[in-house]
Scaffold this active site. Structure first.
Site, PDB file in Angstrom:
ATOM      1  CG  HIS A  20       0.874  15.650  70.434  1.00 16.02           C
ATOM      2  ND1 HIS A  20       0.961  16.431  71.572  1.00 16.02           N
ATOM      3  CD2 HIS A  20       0.941  16.498  69.385  1.00 16.02           C
ATOM      4  CE1 HIS A  20       1.082  17.696  71.217  1.00 16.02           C
ATOM      5  NE2 HIS A  20       1.070  17.776  69.892  1.00 16.02           N
TER       6      HIS A  20
ATOM      7  CD  GLU B 116      -0.564  19.034  73.806  1.00 14.65           C
ATOM      8  OE1 GLU B 116      -1.603  18.567  73.304  1.00 14.65           O
ATOM      9  OE2 GLU B 116      -0.125  20.166  73.519  1.00 14.65           O
TER      10      GLU B 116
ATOM     11  CB  SER C  74       5.981  27.826  68.233  1.00 11.47           C
ATOM     12  OG  SER C  74       5.587  27.564  69.568  1.00 11.47           O
TER      13      SER C  74
ATOM     14  CG  ASN D 112      -3.030  18.348  67.106  1.00 13.62           C
ATOM     15  OD1 ASN D 112      -4.195  18.007  67.311  1.00 13.62           O
ATOM     16  ND2 ASN D 112      -2.077  18.189  68.010  1.00 13.62           N
ATOM     17  CD1 TRP D 113      -7.247  22.181  63.834  1.00 12.04           C
ATOM     18  CD2 TRP D 113      -9.440  21.800  63.896  1.00 12.04           C
ATOM     19  NE1 TRP D 113      -7.744  22.434  62.578  1.00 12.04           N
ATOM     20  CE2 TRP D 113      -9.097  22.206  62.595  1.00 12.04           C
ATOM     21  CE3 TRP D 113     -10.777  21.506  64.177  1.00 12.04           C
ATOM     22  CZ2 TRP D 113     -10.036  22.330  61.576  1.00 12.04           C
ATOM     23  CZ3 TRP D 113     -11.712  21.622  63.163  1.00 12.04           C
ATOM     24  CH2 TRP D 113     -11.343  22.034  61.874  1.00 12.04           C
ATOM     25  CE  LYS D 114      -1.441  21.028  70.380  1.00 12.30           C
ATOM     26  NZ  LYS D 114      -0.365  21.592  71.228  1.00 12.30           N
TER      27      LYS D 114
ATOM     28  N   GLY E 117      -1.491  25.744  67.422  1.00 12.87           N
ATOM     29  CA  GLY E 117      -2.312  26.939  67.584  1.00 12.87           C
ATOM     30  C   GLY E 117      -2.612  27.679  66.301  1.00 12.87           C
TER      31      GLY E 117
ATOM     32  CD  GLU F 152       4.990  16.530  69.199  1.00 10.56           C
ATOM     33  OE1 GLU F 152       4.139  17.354  68.883  1.00 10.56           O
ATOM     34  OE2 GLU F 152       4.807  15.654  70.065  1.00 10.56           O
TER      35      GLU F 152
ATOM     36  N   GLY G 179       3.533  25.270  71.807  1.00  9.54           N
ATOM     37  CA  GLY G 179       2.630  26.186  72.479  1.00  9.54           C
ATOM     38  C   GLY G 179       3.317  27.206  73.369  1.00  9.54           C
TER      39      GLY G 179
END
Length: 257
Positions: free
Chosen positions: A100, A102, A218, A10-12, A240, A172, A178
């Protein structure tokens, strides 16, 4: 029952379409046929890079799946700034991330909204990656299982047994995304096992054993092998570390570490 591990990057909100092409080209340079046979590999770029990556995958016949980070639950309408499931399906998107942390904690999506997205993704022939997870405060209060269980059951409302096998669950823990913190392999596996137990209660043991449960939080080359050595972890939703071809390739090739 053997479940094919799913490694999804997931590149966000990172990488323009040119950078995205370069990253995928670098990634596939590190992978070989054995890696693709052992593991399903998916990249989840921003919306602006989806068409470019689809063209690259099709043109070079890459054995990599394409995912999207989000979608609206309606097929069309006056929803300025939103992307619909059929738009994604036309781009050969295979997976869509739903709920997600976020989206839940930054943009205020609740369980009902996440569920509508899950059902919309399924209705348009794609596979939702339903994310569940607790905050640090909820974990410290002893509410982790209740929170995760509520998110799981609410997110799957209206999903039948046949559709359920198309769903991926990503556990998650919010406190590990992160932050550099990672749940211990035992803690991660225990919660993934709890998720599978919830799936069994809803759909029966046979169906639950077919559903993949990922860990996200992470994940990196240094911890992926130990995480993947646990019985109920079927892959990773990687943040990341998926932005660097070397790191994500190493995660996808965890069996070689």
């Amino acid at each position: 029952m053997a479940r094919t591990p799913l490694m999804a990057g997931n590149w966000k909100m990172h990488k323009d379409h040119l950078e995205a092409i370069q990253l995928v080209q670098q990634l596939v340079y590190h992978l070989d046929a054995d890696d693709y046979q052992r593991t399903e590999i998916v990249v989840i770029p921003p919306f602006t890079a989806l068409r470019s990556i689809q063209t690259l995958i099709d043109g070079d016949r890459l054995d990599i799946g394409l995912g999207a980070q989000n979608c609206h639950y309606e097929a069309a309408g006056a929803y300025t700034g939103e992307i619909s499931p059929p738009m994604l399906a036309k781009l050969a998107v295979r997976y869509v991330v739903c709920g997600h942390s976020e989206r839940r904690h930054v943009f205020g999506e609740d369980n009902e909204t996440v569920n509508r997205k899950v059902r919309a993704v399924l209705a348009h022939g794609m596979r939702p990656i339903l994310c569940v997870g607790e905050t640090d405060e909820q974990r410290e209060a002893g509410d982790a299982e209740r929170i995760v269980g509520d998110q799981l059951q609410a997110g799957l409302e209206g999903v039948d047994d046949a559709q359920a096998t198309e769903v991926v669950i990503a556990y998650e823990p919010v406190w590990a995304i992160g932050t550099g913190k990672t749940a211990t392999p035992t803690d991660a596996n225990d919660m993934c096992a709890f998720v599978r137990g919830g799936l069994a209660e809803r759909f029966g043991e046979d169906v639950a054993q077919q559903i993949r449960v990922q860990y996200g939080g992470s994940v990196k080359p240094g911890n992926v092998a130990e995480l993947m050595g646990r019985s109920d972890i079927d892959g990773a939703l990687v943040g990341g570390a998926s932005l660097t071809a070397d790191d994500f390739a190493a995660i996808c090739r965890y069996h070689r570490l």
